[in-house]
Design an enzyme around this catalytic site. Structure first.
Site, short mmCIF file in Angstrom:
data_model
loop_
_atom_site.label_atom_id
_atom_site.label_comp_id
_atom_site.label_asym_id
_atom_site.label_seq_id
_atom_site.Cartn_x
_atom_site.Cartn_y
_atom_site.Cartn_z
N TYR A 127 49.41 -31.52 12.28
CA TYR A 127 50.19 -32.73 12.44
C TYR A 127 51.68 -32.37 12.58
CZ TYR A 127 46.05 -35.35 10.84
OH TYR A 127 44.80 -35.91 10.71
N LYS A 158 42.31 -30.47 14.42
CA LYS A 158 42.25 -31.93 14.36
C LYS A 158 43.63 -32.40 14.75
CE LYS A 158 40.82 -35.16 10.66
NZ LYS A 158 41.90 -36.06 10.61
N GLY A 185 43.49 -42.06 12.82
CA GLY A 185 44.69 -42.89 12.73
C GLY A 185 44.43 -44.23 12.08
#
Ligand code: FBP
Length: 247
Positions: A127, A158, A185
Site C-alpha cells: 500500500y 495485494k 477497499g
C-alpha cells in the site's frame, strides 16, 4: 478468492463492524458457505476462533489507525506461530513510500525467507502511503507497488485497483511471477460498481482478490460470494454475476 478480516485491528470495531460482523464466527461461516479459498486473520482471532477447512492466512504485522504521521506496521506474530496455527501463508503490509518503508522492506525480507523455509507462501499487501504519495491509485504508483513486491520476494501482492483494466494490466505484468490480488477497499456504492472493478482486475490478468468489507458488510454476503465466483472462476460477465442476487 480470499476473505480479509483484520480490520478490527486496522480500523477498529466501531468503524467497520456491526452486531453480526463483530463476531469472527459470522465471518468463518461466510468463508465456508461462500466457498472462499482463503481466510485472513490476525493471530489472536485465529487462535481463538479458527476451526475451519478454509485455508488460513495469518497477517504477521499490523497497526491501529490511532497514530498519525508516516505509516509503519511491524511484526506482531512469528512465522513459526503462524505455521503452528495452521496457516498456509503469511501476509505482511508494506507502506511503500512511507518514511519508514526501509524497516518494512527489511522485515518482509526476513519473514519471506522464514516463511519459505517452513513451506509457507509470503503475501505482501503493498500500500503506497504517506506524504510522498499523493495518489495511491495512480497507475504508475500501483505498478511500482506490484513490482516492488516481486523484487522483495513476495509470492503474491495485494494491491489497489487503478480504476481501469488497461492500466491494471501493466501492474500485473510488472508483478511478473508474483500473483496479483486486488484489495477490496471500502464498501462500493452498488454491487454493479464493485463487480465491475473485479471484472476489470480479472480481465487484466490478475489472479483474484482479497476482500473484506464488500462481502461481510453486504446484507447478502453469500450472494456476493456467488457473484464473485462467477467472475473469478468462471470468467462470466458482470451482468451474469449480478443474476446471483435475487430480485
Ligand atoms: P477490505 O476489502 O475490507 O478493504 O480489506 C482489505 C484490507 O487490505 C484488509 O486486509 C485491511 O485491514 C484493510 O484493507 C486495510 O485498509 P486501509 O489500510 O486501506 O485502511
Amino acid at each position: 478468492m480470499l476473505l480479509a478480516y483484520d480490520q478490527g485491528l486496522e480500523h477498529g470495531p466501531s468503524k467497520d463492524f456491526n452486531q453480526k460482523s463483530v463476531d469472527p464466527n459470522y465471518i468463518i461461516d461466510i468463508a465456508e458457505k461462500g466457498k472462499f479459498t482463503g481466510i485472513i486473520f490476525q493471530k489472536g482471532v485465529a487462535e481463538k476462533f479458527y476451526h475451519s477447512k478454509v485455508p488460513l492466512i495469518i497477517k504477521v504485522n499490523g497497526k491501529t489507525s490511532l497514530p498519525k504521521g508516516e505509516p509503519i506496521a511491524t511484526q506482531i506474530c512469528s512465522v513459526k506461530q503462524a505455521k503452528a496455527l495452521g496457516a498456509k501463508a503469511v501476509g505482511y503490509t508494506i507502506y511503500l513510500g512511507s518514511a519508514h518503508e526501509n524497516i518494512m522492506l527489511q522485515e518482509f525480507g526476513r519473514i519471506q525467507e522464514e516463511a519459505h523455509g517452513l513451506g509457507l507462501a509470503a503475501i505482501a499487501w503493498i500500500y503506497p502511503r504517506g506524504e510522498a504519495v499523493p495518489n495511491d491509485a495512480a497507475p504508475e504508483v500501483v505498478a511500482y507497488a506490484a513490482r516492488a513486491g516481486l523484487e522483495a520476494g513476495a509470492d503474491a501482492v495485494k494491491i489497489k485497483y487503478t480504476g481501469d483494466s488497461e492500466t491494471f494490466r501493466w501492474a500485473v505484468k510488472s508483478a511478473g511471477a508474483a500473483k496479483v490480488f486486488m484489495s477490496g477497499g471500502p464498501k462500493a456504492p452498488t454491487d454493479d460498481a464493485f463487480l465491475t472493478q473485479v471484472k476489470g482486475v480479472i480481465d487484466a490478468g490478475a489472479t483474484g482478490l482479497a476482500v473484506g468489507r464488500n462481502v461481510w458488510q453486504h446484507d447478502k454476503p453469500l450472494e456476493m460470494a456467488a457473484a464473485l465466483r462467477e467472475i473469478i472462476f468462471r470468467d462470466q460477465s458482470v451482468e451474469a454475476a449480478l443474476k446471483k442476487f435475487p430480485r
